[in-house]
Design a protein around this motif. Structure first.
Motif, PDB file in Angstrom:
ATOM      1  N   ILE A 153       0.841  -1.208   0.000  1.00 23.79           N
ATOM      2  CA  ILE A 153       0.000   0.000   0.000  1.00 23.79           C
ATOM      3  C   ILE A 153       0.872   1.252   0.000  1.00 23.79           C
ATOM      4  O   ILE A 153       0.659   2.178  -0.787  1.00 23.79           O
ATOM      5  N   GLU A 154       1.854   1.284   0.884  1.00 20.92           N
ATOM      6  CA  GLU A 154       2.691   2.478   1.013  1.00 20.92           C
ATOM      7  C   GLU A 154       3.511   2.738  -0.248  1.00 20.92           C
ATOM      8  O   GLU A 154       3.659   3.881  -0.681  1.00 20.92           O
ATOM      9  N   LEU A 155       4.062   1.663  -0.848  1.00 21.10           N
ATOM     10  CA  LEU A 155       4.958   1.834  -1.980  1.00 21.10           C
ATOM     11  C   LEU A 155       4.216   1.980  -3.298  1.00 21.10           C
ATOM     12  O   LEU A 155       4.725   2.598  -4.239  1.00 21.10           O
ATOM     13  N   THR A 156       3.020   1.427  -3.378  1.00 24.00           N
ATOM     14  CA  THR A 156       2.252   1.507  -4.618  1.00 24.00           C
ATOM     15  C   THR A 156       1.397   2.767  -4.677  1.00 24.00           C
ATOM     16  O   THR A 156       1.309   3.423  -5.719  1.00 24.00           O
ATOM     17  N   LEU A 157       0.770   3.105  -3.558  1.00 25.13           N
ATOM     18  CA  LEU A 157      -0.143   4.253  -3.532  1.00 25.13           C
ATOM     19  C   LEU A 157       0.517   5.524  -3.012  1.00 25.13           C
ATOM     20  O   LEU A 157      -0.017   6.616  -3.216  1.00 25.13           O
ATOM     21  N   GLY A 158       1.664   5.381  -2.365  1.00 27.92           N
ATOM     22  CA  GLY A 158       2.289   6.538  -1.734  1.00 27.92           C
ATOM     23  C   GLY A 158       1.958   6.561  -0.254  1.00 27.92           C
ATOM     24  O   GLY A 158       0.819   6.270   0.143  1.00 27.92           O
ATOM     25  N   ASP A 159       2.913   6.898   0.556  1.00 30.35           N
ATOM     26  CA  ASP A 159       2.727   6.879   2.001  1.00 30.35           C
ATOM     27  C   ASP A 159       1.652   7.879   2.432  1.00 30.35           C
ATOM     28  O   ASP A 159       1.755   9.073   2.163  1.00 30.35           O
ATOM     29  N   GLY A 160       0.604   7.382   3.073  1.00 27.44           N
ATOM     30  CA  GLY A 160      -0.463   8.230   3.589  1.00 27.44           C
ATOM     31  C   GLY A 160      -1.628   8.452   2.654  1.00 27.44           C
ATOM     32  O   GLY A 160      -2.696   8.905   3.087  1.00 27.44           O
ATOM     33  N   ASN A 161      -1.492   8.138   1.356  1.00 30.41           N
ATOM     34  CA  ASN A 161      -2.582   8.403   0.402  1.00 30.41           C
ATOM     35  C   ASN A 161      -3.805   7.525   0.666  1.00 30.41           C
ATOM     36  O   ASN A 161      -4.945   7.962   0.479  1.00 30.41           O
ATOM     37  N   TYR A 162      -3.575   6.293   1.073  1.00 30.10           N
ATOM     38  CA  TYR A 162      -4.681   5.372   1.361  1.00 30.10           C
ATOM     39  C   TYR A 162      -5.578   5.952   2.456  1.00 30.10           C
ATOM     40  O   TYR A 162      -6.803   6.020   2.318  1.00 30.10           O
ATOM     41  N   GLU A 163      -4.960   6.404   3.544  1.00 36.21           N
ATOM     42  CA  GLU A 163      -5.734   6.963   4.644  1.00 36.21           C
ATOM     43  C   GLU A 163      -6.401   8.276   4.248  1.00 36.21           C
ATOM     44  O   GLU A 163      -7.523   8.571   4.675  1.00 36.21           O
ATOM     45  N   LYS A 164      -5.711   9.087   3.440  1.00 37.97           N
ATOM     46  CA  LYS A 164      -6.281  10.364   3.025  1.00 37.97           C
ATOM     47  C   LYS A 164      -7.549  10.174   2.205  1.00 37.97           C
ATOM     48  O   LYS A 164      -8.542  10.885   2.396  1.00 37.97           O
ATOM     49  N   VAL A 165      -7.539   9.219   1.289  1.00 30.87           N
ATOM     50  CA  VAL A 165      -8.716   8.980   0.447  1.00 30.87           C
ATOM     51  C   VAL A 165      -9.879   8.478   1.304  1.00 30.87           C
ATOM     52  O   VAL A 165     -11.021   8.940   1.153  1.00 30.87           O
ATOM     53  N   LEU A 166      -9.614   7.541   2.210  1.00 29.87           N
ATOM     54  CA  LEU A 166     -10.677   7.058   3.100  1.00 29.87           C
ATOM     55  C   LEU A 166     -11.200   8.195   3.978  1.00 29.87           C
ATOM     56  O   LEU A 166     -12.409   8.277   4.246  1.00 29.87           O
ATOM     57  N   GLY A 167     -10.314   9.084   4.403  1.00 33.04           N
ATOM     58  CA  GLY A 167     -10.744  10.237   5.188  1.00 33.04           C
ATOM     59  C   GLY A 167     -11.637  11.174   4.394  1.00 33.04           C
ATOM     60  O   GLY A 167     -12.623  11.701   4.923  1.00 33.04           O
ATOM     61  N   ARG A 168     -11.316  11.384   3.117  1.00 30.34           N
ATOM     62  CA  ARG A 168     -12.160  12.234   2.262  1.00 30.34           C
ATOM     63  C   ARG A 168     -13.536  11.612   2.051  1.00 30.34           C
ATOM     64  O   ARG A 168     -14.560  12.306   2.030  1.00 30.34           O
ATOM     65  N   VAL A 169     -13.569  10.298   1.897  1.00 32.73           N
ATOM     66  CA  VAL A 169     -14.854   9.608   1.734  1.00 32.73           C
ATOM     67  C   VAL A 169     -15.695   9.755   2.992  1.00 32.73           C
ATOM     68  O   VAL A 169     -16.910  10.019   2.924  1.00 32.73           O
ATOM     69  N   ASP A 170     -15.076   9.622   4.154  1.00 32.95           N
ATOM     70  CA  ASP A 170     -15.816   9.754   5.406  1.00 32.95           C
ATOM     71  C   ASP A 170     -16.280  11.195   5.625  1.00 32.95           C
ATOM     72  O   ASP A 170     -17.374  11.433   6.141  1.00 32.95           O
ATOM     73  N   THR A 171     -15.466  12.160   5.215  1.00 26.97           N
ATOM     74  CA  THR A 171     -15.870  13.574   5.318  1.00 26.97           C
ATOM     75  C   THR A 171     -17.080  13.857   4.442  1.00 26.97           C
ATOM     76  O   THR A 171     -18.016  14.560   4.846  1.00 26.97           O
TER      77      THR A 171
END
Length: 432
Positions: A153-171
């Protein structure tokens, strides 16, 4: 302690006192009750096998990290929920909301219209928010993933991007719920049919605008799900052969020869842009073969994400290593640099079963290849021997002329059987 209190009550009664004055048990009972009084006034705890009054300074005992027990097994990416495009979620929600009818039995036109409007806005809000809630809940928490998949996840999507996208969806979910409830409440307070219709139209438009404006978070999550599902599935109990080496040394060609994997084969560095998985069936046994991006001579801080993927596989998966060397000078990495990379990897992952292969042996010359940037006179004896023959015990192969391929297949089979024995032994130790 209630038993101790009752015992003290009996002890203090006059008849008991008179009896015990003439009894030999008096001293023994007195000692017992003295201990009971202390128990009532001092609370103790057991620390390192001893009773310690709880009033003393208590040292905090470090609790074990429970994260490991919650780790999910490899394969979490295949359990991801199906994510709908944001436009499909919106169209479906609008269509279902329009079909909502007012509560039966309302004769007053204004009341019936505001009831219909409030119910439609509430339905629209729920049809938009519920899928978003499901995505946030069902996508795994990264910290509980297997270390290998966490690294992917970190190396393919970029560190922190996975959590950021899920955070935007929850917002987006929270905003849809807040706006939807607000407009439904306003519509329910309408005083006339016309006012109810206007507030229904206004609420629907606001929800639609919000979802269109911020719905790209859902589309980003959809792309993340597609990317993660495309990752190869690794069975930790099946022996895995990991091909490692500098870029363009011939790893992908050997994967094609050894397994069902069909990686891209080109004459330029970093052809392999991810972890590619193939399978081998030998004597009714299945094995896994993985092709990894090439490693360059540099420190970890300077490595790109492709190189870090290779290191993640070696660090987190129980693999046997097939290390590929190219001494022909065609791969773009000098034999001296390959030797330095090899020495680093061999020392770093010394706990792995290992097999060395010198590829493209049909292109090797009698004299070793020396790059302009290399200083032959300054080389030590081991480096000179490496340039000529590769590591001690290495198999020389050529995919083009098919030299050494039968020997390689036999040695790979033996290596994987040894890896299978190691996996079974480690599993038995864990179960004991």
């Amino acid at each position: 302690m209630s038993g101790a209190s009752n015992l003290l009550h009996v002890w203090r009664s006059p008849s008991t006192q008179q009896f015990l004055r003439s009894s030999k048990l008096s001293q023994e009972i007195s000692a017992t009750l003295s201990f009971v009084r202390k128990m009532e006034t001092i609370t103790c705890e057991i620390t390192h096998g001893s009773y310690v009054p709880i009033t003393q300074a208590r040292k905090e005992v470090p609790t074990e990290d429970k994260t490991f027990s919650k780790l999910e097994p490899v394969g979490a990416f295949q359990k991801l929920p199906m994510v709908m495009p944001s436009i499909d979620i919106l169209c479906s929600a609008l269509r279902k909301a329009r079909r909502v009818t007012p509560t039966k039995g309302i004769a007053n036109v204004a009341k019936r219209e505001r009831n219909r409007g409030a119910k439609q806005l509430d339905a629209l809000m729920k049809e938009l928010a519920v899928p978003l809630r499901d995505y946030v809940e069902k996508f795994p928490n990264k910290k509980y993933l297997h270390p290998y998949e966490r690294s992917l996840i970190e190396l393919t999507l970029g560190d922190g991007n996975y959590e950021k996208v899920l955070g935007r969806v929850d917002t987006l979910r929270k905003k849809v719920q807040s706006v939807g409830k607000e407009h439904a409440s306003l519509c329910a307070k309408s005083l006339s049919k016309r006012e109810a219709e206007e507030r229904l139209s206004e609420g629907t438009k606001n929800l639609e605008d919000i979802f269109k404006l911020e719905g790209n978070a859902v589309d980003d999550l959809l792309n993340i799900a597609k990317t993660l599902r495309a990752m190869p599935v690794v069975d930790l109990e099946t022996p895995t052969l990991c091909l490692v080496g500098a870029p363009n040394v011939g790893k992908s060609s050997l994967v094609r020869i050894l397994s069902t994997g069909k990686p891209e084969v080109c004459h330029y560095p970093f052809t392999t842009r991810g972890i590619l998985m193939g399978h081998i069936a030998l004597n009714y046994q299945n094995f896994q073969v993985t092709d990894t991006p090439g490693i360059l001579k540099r420190c970890d801080e300077d490595r790109n994400n492709l190189e870090k993927l290779t290191l993640a596989v070696l660090s987190h998966l129980p693999t046997a290593v097939l290390y590929v060397h190219d001494l022909s000078g065609e791969c773009g990495t000098s034999p001296s640099d390959q030797f330095i990379i090899y020495e680093e990897m061999r020392e770093r992952f010394s706990n792995h079963l290992w097999l060395d292969v010198v590829s493209k042996c049909d292109l090797l010359q009698e004299s070793p290849v020396i790059f302009i940037t290399e200083d032959d006179a300054a080389d030590h004896q081991e480096m000179t021997r490496y340039r000529k023959m590769g590591p001690d015990g290495a198999i020389r192969v050529s995919v083009k002329s098919e030299v050494g391929l039968d020997e390689l297949k036999g040695r790979v089979h033996d290596l994987l059987l040894s890896q299978l024995t190691r996996i079974k032994s480690q599993k038995e130790k864990q179960e004991c």
